[in-house]
Design a protein around this motif. Structure first.
Motif, PDB file in Angstrom:
ATOM      1  N   THR A 163      -6.875   3.494   3.873  1.00 29.26           N
ATOM      2  CA  THR A 163      -6.343   2.135   4.003  1.00 29.26           C
ATOM      3  C   THR A 163      -5.752   1.603   2.702  1.00 29.26           C
ATOM      4  OG1 THR A 163      -8.439   1.073   3.420  1.00 29.26           O
ATOM      5  CG2 THR A 163      -8.089   1.625   5.758  1.00 29.26           C
ATOM      6  N   GLY A 164      -5.875   2.376   1.614  1.00 30.25           N
ATOM      7  CA  GLY A 164      -5.439   1.875   0.323  1.00 30.25           C
ATOM      8  C   GLY A 164      -6.441   0.977  -0.336  1.00 30.25           C
ATOM      9  N   LYS A 165      -7.532   0.696   0.382  1.00 26.06           N
ATOM     10  CA  LYS A 165      -8.581  -0.168  -0.137  1.00 26.06           C
ATOM     11  C   LYS A 165      -9.890   0.572  -0.307  1.00 26.06           C
ATOM     12  CE  LYS A 165      -6.003  -3.949   0.282  1.00 26.06           C
ATOM     13  NZ  LYS A 165      -5.560  -4.759  -0.853  1.00 26.06           N
ATOM     14  N   ILE A 221       4.726   3.900  -0.931  1.00 19.26           N
ATOM     15  CA  ILE A 221       4.053   2.947  -0.048  1.00 19.26           C
ATOM     16  C   ILE A 221       3.548   3.667   1.197  1.00 19.26           C
ATOM     17  CG2 ILE A 221       5.458   0.998  -0.839  1.00 19.26           C
ATOM     18  CD1 ILE A 221       6.959   1.219   1.895  1.00 19.26           C
ATOM     19  N   SER A 222       2.703   2.994   1.915  1.00 17.75           N
ATOM     20  CA  SER A 222       2.202   3.490   3.193  1.00 17.75           C
ATOM     21  C   SER A 222       3.028   2.897   4.328  1.00 17.75           C
ATOM     22  CB  SER A 222       0.736   3.089   3.377  1.00 17.75           C
ATOM     23  OG  SER A 222       0.355   3.188   4.747  1.00 17.75           O
ATOM     24  N   PRO A 223       3.582   3.734   5.209  1.00  7.78           N
ATOM     25  CA  PRO A 223       4.316   3.177   6.349  1.00  7.78           C
ATOM     26  C   PRO A 223       3.401   2.449   7.325  1.00  7.78           C
ATOM     27  CG  PRO A 223       4.025   5.546   6.614  1.00  7.78           C
ATOM     28  CD  PRO A 223       3.548   5.205   5.231  1.00  7.78           C
ATOM     29  N   TRP A 224       2.117   2.752   7.275  1.00  4.78           N
ATOM     30  CA  TRP A 224       1.152   2.093   8.156  1.00  4.78           C
ATOM     31  C   TRP A 224       0.750   0.726   7.609  1.00  4.78           C
ATOM     32  CZ3 TRP A 224      -4.527   4.116   9.041  1.00  4.78           C
ATOM     33  CH2 TRP A 224      -5.138   3.350  10.047  1.00  4.78           C
ATOM     34  N   HIS A 225       0.456   0.648   6.325  1.00  4.92           N
ATOM     35  CA  HIS A 225      -0.142  -0.569   5.768  1.00  4.92           C
ATOM     36  C   HIS A 225       0.829  -1.484   5.035  1.00  4.92           C
ATOM     37  CE1 HIS A 225      -3.957   1.104   6.916  1.00  4.92           C
ATOM     38  NE2 HIS A 225      -3.814   2.148   6.108  1.00  4.92           N
ATOM     39  N   PRO A 251      -3.782   9.988   1.734  1.00  7.36           N
ATOM     40  CA  PRO A 251      -3.308   8.914   0.842  1.00  7.36           C
ATOM     41  C   PRO A 251      -1.855   8.547   1.106  1.00  7.36           C
ATOM     42  CG  PRO A 251      -4.605  10.512  -0.384  1.00  7.36           C
ATOM     43  CD  PRO A 251      -4.420  11.093   0.992  1.00  7.36           C
ATOM     44  N   ASN A 252      -1.587   7.274   1.242  1.00  3.97           N
ATOM     45  CA  ASN A 252      -0.263   6.705   1.488  1.00  3.97           C
ATOM     46  C   ASN A 252       0.315   7.067   2.852  1.00  3.97           C
ATOM     47  OD1 ASN A 252       0.094   5.283  -1.064  1.00  3.97           O
ATOM     48  ND2 ASN A 252       0.167   7.332  -1.967  1.00  3.97           N
ATOM     49  N   ASN A 253      -0.457   7.749   3.690  1.00  3.90           N
ATOM     50  CA  ASN A 253      -0.100   7.953   5.104  1.00  3.90           C
ATOM     51  C   ASN A 253       1.307   8.496   5.343  1.00  3.90           C
ATOM     52  OD1 ASN A 253      -1.656   4.831   5.178  1.00  3.90           O
ATOM     53  ND2 ASN A 253      -2.692   6.669   5.887  1.00  3.90           N
ATOM     54  N   PRO A 254       1.673   9.641   4.755  1.00  9.78           N
ATOM     55  CA  PRO A 254       2.992  10.218   5.043  1.00  9.78           C
ATOM     56  C   PRO A 254       3.055  10.708   6.490  1.00  9.78           C
ATOM     57  CG  PRO A 254       1.641  11.825   3.908  1.00  9.78           C
ATOM     58  CD  PRO A 254       0.848  10.536   3.909  1.00  9.78           C
ATOM     59  N   ILE A 255       4.254  10.992   6.967  1.00 12.41           N
ATOM     60  CA  ILE A 255       4.418  11.624   8.278  1.00 12.41           C
ATOM     61  C   ILE A 255       4.247  13.130   8.116  1.00 12.41           C
ATOM     62  CG2 ILE A 255       6.062  12.143  10.127  1.00 12.41           C
ATOM     63  CD1 ILE A 255       7.192   9.347   9.798  1.00 12.41           C
ATOM     64  N   ALA A 256       3.425  13.722   8.976  1.00  9.75           N
ATOM     65  CA  ALA A 256       3.179  15.159   8.955  1.00  9.75           C
ATOM     66  C   ALA A 256       3.111  15.659  10.391  1.00  9.75           C
ATOM     67  CB  ALA A 256       1.872  15.467   8.230  1.00  9.75           C
ATOM     68  N   PRO A 295       3.694  -0.545  12.547  1.00  8.69           N
ATOM     69  CA  PRO A 295       2.850  -0.667  11.360  1.00  8.69           C
ATOM     70  C   PRO A 295       1.921  -1.874  11.460  1.00  8.69           C
ATOM     71  CG  PRO A 295       5.077  -1.415  10.880  1.00  8.69           C
ATOM     72  CD  PRO A 295       5.118  -0.818  12.250  1.00  8.69           C
ATOM     73  N   GLN A 296       0.875  -1.814  10.662  1.00  9.26           N
ATOM     74  CA  GLN A 296      -0.109  -2.901  10.581  1.00  9.26           C
ATOM     75  C   GLN A 296      -0.737  -3.219  11.939  1.00  9.26           C
ATOM     76  OE1 GLN A 296       1.659  -6.196   8.399  1.00  9.26           O
ATOM     77  NE2 GLN A 296       1.667  -5.047   6.489  1.00  9.26           N
ATOM     78  N   THR A 297      -0.954  -2.155  12.733  1.00  9.57           N
ATOM     79  CA  THR A 297      -1.711  -2.269  13.977  1.00  9.57           C
ATOM     80  C   THR A 297      -2.758  -1.165  13.988  1.00  9.57           C
ATOM     81  OG1 THR A 297      -0.226  -0.820  15.259  1.00  9.57           O
ATOM     82  CG2 THR A 297       0.286  -3.197  15.219  1.00  9.57           C
ATOM     83  N   TRP A 298      -3.777  -1.350  14.813  1.00  5.42           N
ATOM     84  CA  TRP A 298      -4.847  -0.343  14.910  1.00  5.42           C
ATOM     85  C   TRP A 298      -5.608  -0.552  16.205  1.00  5.42           C
ATOM     86  CZ3 TRP A 298     -10.395  -0.948  13.347  1.00  5.42           C
ATOM     87  CH2 TRP A 298     -11.066   0.275  13.319  1.00  5.42           C
TER      88      TRP A 298
END
Length: 288
Positions: free
Chosen positions: A285-287, A79-83, A116-121, A144-147
């Protein structure tokens, strides 16, 4: 925003503090050893990564290299920790924070918004891994789920968002491991202006911290902590010959009510990004 305060870009002639920058930052930490000493860094014990709602993390690559990634999963699915992690916490008025940088560490870790999937780096600048020039004294991460929309000008501050999830500074007593999903209570927010971009910093406390019952709004937070956070973020880029960061609303911390309004505004912007109503560009965004 409900606050009707004037924006003032900080300069060396308007500083409220006259002490050396590194000495100022020591105000923000309760430990008795100097926050910049090796002994202080070694004394911090990290809390094991939280598994909340079935979330788990896994690492690939080698730590402190360009290859390192910390990814998130729910069950067998990446999963994405962001989305994919919800913004709202379990309790009313709380939010989930994704911890990117544990307190008293220096590596500039962040959710990779373009992967893809927004890992932490670890963040890169001009081909080099980024590290702070000294440890950060608080747990640092994002909601998460903010921008922060780079296409929308703030009506009062007259600058645009920094194209990232909103940042959160967790001021609790313990170091929280990178990748933890921690329920926090927002206490206030400050409008940092970084290279002309709006970069909100939410100050919050983990709901399971011993101070959570005492801290409910910005006036409950000691001045030394609030001043320490502001000055840390004002000065932290100057060793790289960058200018001081400024702050909107006369450099004041806005209260918990305003913090929640800012969070909801950035959540609405994220919804438009995620739905495709706003062009994502290079963001994953996964979309797209």
């Amino acid at each position: 925003m409900t606050a009707n305060l004037l924006f003032r870009q900080s300069s060396s002639t308007t500083m409220k503090f006259t002490a050396a920058p590194l000495a100022l930052l020591a105000l923000a930490t309760p430990i008795t050893t100097s926050a910049w000493s090796t002994a202080a860094v070694r004394s911090v014990r990290a809390v094991p990564a939280t598994i909340l709602h079935g979330y788990s993390t896994a690492t690939t690559g080698e730590s402190a290299t360009e290859s390192f990634r910390l990814s998130f999963a729910e069950g067998d699915d990446t999963i994405s920790p962001w989305h994919d992690i919800p913004l709202k916490g379990n309790a009313d008025g709380t939010y989930n924070a994704v911890i990117e940088i544990p307190k008293m560490t220096k590596a500039k870790m962040e959710v990779a918004t373009k992967e893809p999937n927004n890992p932490i780096a670890q963040d890169m600048k001009k081909g080099k891994l980024r590290d702070y020039h000294g440890p950060i004294f608080w747990n640092y991460g994002c909601l998460p789920q903010t921008w922060e929309n780079p296409n929308e000008e703030h009506p009062e501050l007259k600058c645009f968002g920094d194209d990232d999830p909103i940042d959160v500074v967790e001021i609790g007593s313990k170091a929280i491991a990178m990748g933890s999903v921690t329920e926090v209570k927002p206490l206030g927010v400050i409008a940092m202006i970084d290279d002309g971009e709006l970069d909100w910093k939410v100050i919050a406390i983990a709901t399971d911290d011993e101070l959570a019952k005492e801290y409910n709004d910005i006036d409950d937070v000691p001045d030394a902590v609030k001043d320490g956070i502001r000055e840390w973020f004002r000065w932290y880029k100057t060793p790289d010959d960058k200018p001081l960061n400024g702050f909107g609303f006369d450099e004041k911390w806005l209260d918990a009510k305003n913090a929640k309004e800012v969070i909801e505004e950035t959540h609405d912007a994220w919804k438009k990004l995620r739905s495709g109503e706003i062009e994502a560009g290079k963001l994953w965004t996964g979309k797209n």
